[in-house]
Design a protein around this motif. Sequence first.
Motif, PDB file in Angstrom:
ATOM      1  N   THR A  26      44.258  22.420  41.958  1.00  0.00           N
ATOM      2  CA  THR A  26      42.940  22.522  42.384  1.00  0.00           C
ATOM      3  C   THR A  26      42.473  21.601  43.568  1.00  0.00           C
ATOM      4  OG1 THR A  26      42.036  22.316  40.269  1.00  0.00           O
ATOM      5  CG2 THR A  26      40.666  21.395  41.910  1.00  0.00           C
ATOM      6  N   THR A  27      41.524  22.227  45.100  1.00  0.00           N
ATOM      7  CA  THR A  27      41.809  21.679  46.252  1.00  0.00           C
ATOM      8  C   THR A  27      39.978  21.587  46.150  1.00  0.00           C
ATOM      9  OG1 THR A  27      41.160  24.590  46.964  1.00  0.00           O
ATOM     10  CG2 THR A  27      43.955  22.875  47.098  1.00  0.00           C
ATOM     11  N   LYS A  28      39.849  20.489  47.803  1.00  0.00           N
ATOM     12  CA  LYS A  28      39.001  20.399  47.996  1.00  0.00           C
ATOM     13  C   LYS A  28      38.482  21.548  49.479  1.00  0.00           C
ATOM     14  CE  LYS A  28      38.330  15.600  45.045  1.00  0.00           C
ATOM     15  NZ  LYS A  28      37.780  14.319  44.890  1.00  0.00           N
ATOM     16  N   THR A  29      36.799  21.227  49.537  1.00  0.00           N
ATOM     17  CA  THR A  29      36.375  22.111  51.078  1.00  0.00           C
ATOM     18  C   THR A  29      35.342  21.308  51.148  1.00  0.00           C
ATOM     19  OG1 THR A  29      35.686  23.908  50.382  1.00  0.00           O
ATOM     20  CG2 THR A  29      37.983  23.686  50.545  1.00  0.00           C
ATOM     21  N   ALA A  30      35.227  22.104  52.614  1.00  0.00           N
ATOM     22  CA  ALA A  30      33.557  21.117  52.696  1.00  0.00           C
ATOM     23  C   ALA A  30      32.589  21.366  51.610  1.00  0.00           C
ATOM     24  CB  ALA A  30      33.727  21.615  54.104  1.00  0.00           C
ATOM     25  N   THR A  31      32.778  23.128  50.119  1.00  0.00           N
ATOM     26  CA  THR A  31      32.202  22.957  50.292  1.00  0.00           C
ATOM     27  C   THR A  31      31.526  22.702  48.362  1.00  0.00           C
ATOM     28  OG1 THR A  31      33.243  25.031  49.632  1.00  0.00           O
ATOM     29  CG2 THR A  31      31.721  25.043  51.798  1.00  0.00           C
ATOM     30  N   GLY A  32      33.168  21.718  48.361  1.00  0.00           N
ATOM     31  CA  GLY A  32      33.091  21.254  47.374  1.00  0.00           C
ATOM     32  C   GLY A  32      34.609  21.717  46.623  1.00  0.00           C
ATOM     33  N   GLU A  33      35.034  21.450  45.264  1.00  0.00           N
ATOM     34  CA  GLU A  33      36.369  21.275  44.720  1.00  0.00           C
ATOM     35  C   GLU A  33      36.223  22.738  43.658  1.00  0.00           C
ATOM     36  OE1 GLU A  33      39.166  18.274  42.140  1.00  0.00           O
ATOM     37  OE2 GLU A  33      37.035  17.897  42.346  1.00  0.00           O
TER      38      GLU A  33
END
Length: 391
Positions: A214-221
């Motif tokens: 699972t990854t986190k980005t600027a738009t969410g997880e």
Amino acid sequence: MWRLLLVTLFVLATALSAGAANGAPEGQATEMVLEMLKDQESYNSAVRPSVNGGATEVKVQMYIREIDVDDTNMKAEFDLTFRMVWNDPRLTYDAPGVSYVNILTPHLAWLPDAFFKNAITTQLESVYPESYLRVYPNGRLIYSTRLSLKQNCPMNFARFPHDTQDCKIQVASYGYTADEVFFVFDEEVQIGKDLHVEKFHMENIGDNMFSYCTTKTATGEYSCVQISISIRRAFGTYLLEWYLPVIFLVIVAYFAFLIPGDQFLARLLLTLIPLISLASFSYSFRQSLALVPYARALDIFTGISLIVIFATLVHVIMCYIKGGQKCNVAADEARGGSDEEAPKELSEEQSAFRRALNKVMKRAEFLSRCILVGFYVFFLFVYFAAYCGTG
């Protein structure tokens, strides 16, 4: 005659009606599901199925049919059947005697937006996509498709050719965050029984293949599941094609120690030819390997072998220079004369010094031979114990 004809027609009509009766429930259930899928008022394929606004759980299944690993370019190709399982309460139906129905147009329903994170290309296996949507009466859905997946497979060649590589297949949601759609593993990934990977052996088949990425980005997880497929390189091929020939070249160079010191040309050729052969073969062999900015185990083995052969060549040349082509005989014979031919003014102290010096030189020559042979034998033991014993 008429009675026989009537009986035959009755039997045929009964059989046809029975067959229609048996096929009718499944056909009716299929039509029922298709009507629900096409009814825009009760079902919208753009809306995610949810119970009380919660996240949709999607279970991932996979059956790997074939693997092709390109270790030179660090890529891998998979031929696999990919499945996703989830529940959609909007597609529940009542059809006694029907276990499930198959829909060959899966795009009519809502499908998880899964994609392969590290894929280069994803290609379906046929002109007409081999995929279906299986709908159960309780609203359970199974989406299955067969596809070819080409992806990057980063590798570490520090232990080459004693290495074990991990090729990862990562499945993630593209648009839905983890609060909306999350992936879990339904069951073990199945591997084809006759699956063969060229130059590799399959390893690590079990529960430790699965993990989450699972990854986190600027738009969410975003939810992500990862399947690690470990492959161990088949060492037998390299043992026969590289290691044994290199060891034999070193042994051939050692044969120069068995030739009398006055035969300098024969000793020189026995060391020079293996050195040139190993250097040229090593260069051509490295061209077929992946370019990496660090030393591999094979490079260490080849480099030490080259150094040993070169040291043997230097030993032969030094013996020729020191001994006047006769490094295996006494110093008096190397000078081409006897004690009687020596200058009369030579003192006894000088003669004793020369005899002592000759003994030291002979011992140094013998010791250098032992060091060259013993060092390589010790290196082979340490090398194979470090790489084969711990691989």
